[in-house]
Design a protein around this motif. Structure first.
Motif, PDB file in Angstrom:
ATOM      1  N   ILE A  14     -43.644 -17.636  17.753  1.00 48.70           N
ATOM      2  CA  ILE A  14     -43.996 -18.947  17.209  1.00 48.70           C
ATOM      3  C   ILE A  14     -42.742 -19.586  16.613  1.00 48.70           C
ATOM      4  O   ILE A  14     -42.159 -19.052  15.671  1.00 48.70           O
ATOM      5  CB  ILE A  14     -45.094 -18.840  16.125  1.00 48.70           C
ATOM      6  CG1 ILE A  14     -46.314 -18.075  16.652  1.00 48.70           C
ATOM      7  CG2 ILE A  14     -45.476 -20.224  15.609  1.00 48.70           C
ATOM      8  CD1 ILE A  14     -46.982 -18.697  17.845  1.00 48.70           C
ATOM      9  N   PRO A  16     -40.673 -22.694  14.635  1.00 50.45           N
ATOM     10  CA  PRO A  16     -41.018 -23.525  13.482  1.00 50.45           C
ATOM     11  C   PRO A  16     -41.641 -24.855  13.918  1.00 50.45           C
ATOM     12  O   PRO A  16     -41.307 -25.388  14.976  1.00 50.45           O
ATOM     13  CB  PRO A  16     -39.674 -23.775  12.788  1.00 50.45           C
ATOM     14  CG  PRO A  16     -38.732 -22.779  13.341  1.00 50.45           C
ATOM     15  CD  PRO A  16     -39.247 -22.384  14.679  1.00 50.45           C
ATOM     16  N   ASP A  17     -42.532 -25.390  13.068  1.00 51.09           N
ATOM     17  CA  ASP A  17     -43.143 -26.687  13.361  1.00 51.09           C
ATOM     18  C   ASP A  17     -42.097 -27.775  13.509  1.00 51.09           C
ATOM     19  O   ASP A  17     -42.214 -28.654  14.340  1.00 51.09           O
ATOM     20  CB  ASP A  17     -44.123 -27.085  12.252  1.00 51.09           C
ATOM     21  CG  ASP A  17     -45.389 -26.248  12.262  1.00 51.09           C
ATOM     22  OD1 ASP A  17     -45.706 -25.680  13.333  1.00 51.09           O
ATOM     23  OD2 ASP A  17     -46.047 -26.162  11.212  1.00 51.09           O
ATOM     24  N   ARG A  18     -41.100 -27.731  12.691  1.00 45.66           N
ATOM     25  CA  ARG A  18     -40.044 -28.743  12.702  1.00 45.66           C
ATOM     26  C   ARG A  18     -38.798 -28.116  13.331  1.00 45.66           C
ATOM     27  O   ARG A  18     -37.874 -27.696  12.634  1.00 45.66           O
ATOM     28  CB  ARG A  18     -39.773 -29.199  11.279  1.00 45.66           C
ATOM     29  CG  ARG A  18     -39.027 -30.432  11.196  1.00 45.66           C
ATOM     30  CD  ARG A  18     -39.745 -31.437  10.287  1.00 45.66           C
ATOM     31  NE  ARG A  18     -38.815 -32.501  10.028  1.00 45.66           N
ATOM     32  CZ  ARG A  18     -38.850 -33.639  10.701  1.00 45.66           C
ATOM     33  NH1 ARG A  18     -39.774 -33.855  11.581  1.00 45.66           N
ATOM     34  NH2 ARG A  18     -37.964 -34.560  10.456  1.00 45.66           N
ATOM     35  N   LEU A  19     -38.785 -28.057  14.651  1.00 48.15           N
ATOM     36  CA  LEU A  19     -37.690 -27.402  15.361  1.00 48.15           C
ATOM     37  C   LEU A  19     -36.483 -28.328  15.444  1.00 48.15           C
ATOM     38  O   LEU A  19     -36.598 -29.468  15.873  1.00 48.15           O
ATOM     39  CB  LEU A  19     -38.142 -27.000  16.759  1.00 48.15           C
ATOM     40  CG  LEU A  19     -37.176 -26.130  17.547  1.00 48.15           C
ATOM     41  CD1 LEU A  19     -36.949 -24.800  16.836  1.00 48.15           C
ATOM     42  CD2 LEU A  19     -37.707 -25.895  18.948  1.00 48.15           C
ATOM     43  N   TYR A  24     -33.208 -23.807  16.786  1.00 46.92           N
ATOM     44  CA  TYR A  24     -33.420 -23.359  18.163  1.00 46.92           C
ATOM     45  C   TYR A  24     -32.254 -22.485  18.625  1.00 46.92           C
ATOM     46  O   TYR A  24     -32.459 -21.488  19.316  1.00 46.92           O
ATOM     47  CB  TYR A  24     -33.604 -24.571  19.071  1.00 46.92           C
ATOM     48  CG  TYR A  24     -33.981 -24.235  20.484  1.00 46.92           C
ATOM     49  CD1 TYR A  24     -35.086 -23.444  20.772  1.00 46.92           C
ATOM     50  CD2 TYR A  24     -33.233 -24.713  21.547  1.00 46.92           C
ATOM     51  CE1 TYR A  24     -35.435 -23.141  22.077  1.00 46.92           C
ATOM     52  CE2 TYR A  24     -33.578 -24.422  22.859  1.00 46.92           C
ATOM     53  CZ  TYR A  24     -34.672 -23.635  23.121  1.00 46.92           C
ATOM     54  OH  TYR A  24     -35.013 -23.337  24.412  1.00 46.92           O
TER      55      TYR A  24
END
Length: 87
Positions: A14, A16-19, A24
């Motif tokens: 999973i 992060p929500d705020r990639l 990355y």
């Protein structure tokens, strides 16, 4: 996120929500190799694998593209890569 390599499923992992590009890149440099190791993907298989990603902003950062150029050479597909992601 998960990958399929031959008869192995690699992941899931999973993100992060705020990639962001830096987050990355950490995934590509540190987490992905560990996932490939845990799935017992051999060095020979890794050298013949292709990496594909879409055109998300985090995937397009220069540091990510430089890393993919260095590690995948011509074997990656994506925006700004040697093989362009189709529109």
């Amino acid at each position: 996120m998960g990958w399929h390599s031959g008869d192995h499923l690699v992941g899931p992992y999973i993100l992060p929500d705020r990639l962001t590009g830096p987050r990355y890149l950490i995934f590509l440099e540190q987490i992905l190799p560990e996932l490939l190791d845990s799935a017992h993907v051999t060095a020979a298989t890794r050298t013949s694998m292709w990496f594909q990603q879409d055109g998300a902003p985090a995937h397009f950062s220069i540091s990510v593209r430089n890393h993919l150029d260095a590690t995948c050479g011509e074997r990656w597909i994506g925006r700004g890569g040697p093989v362009h992601w189709p529109p």
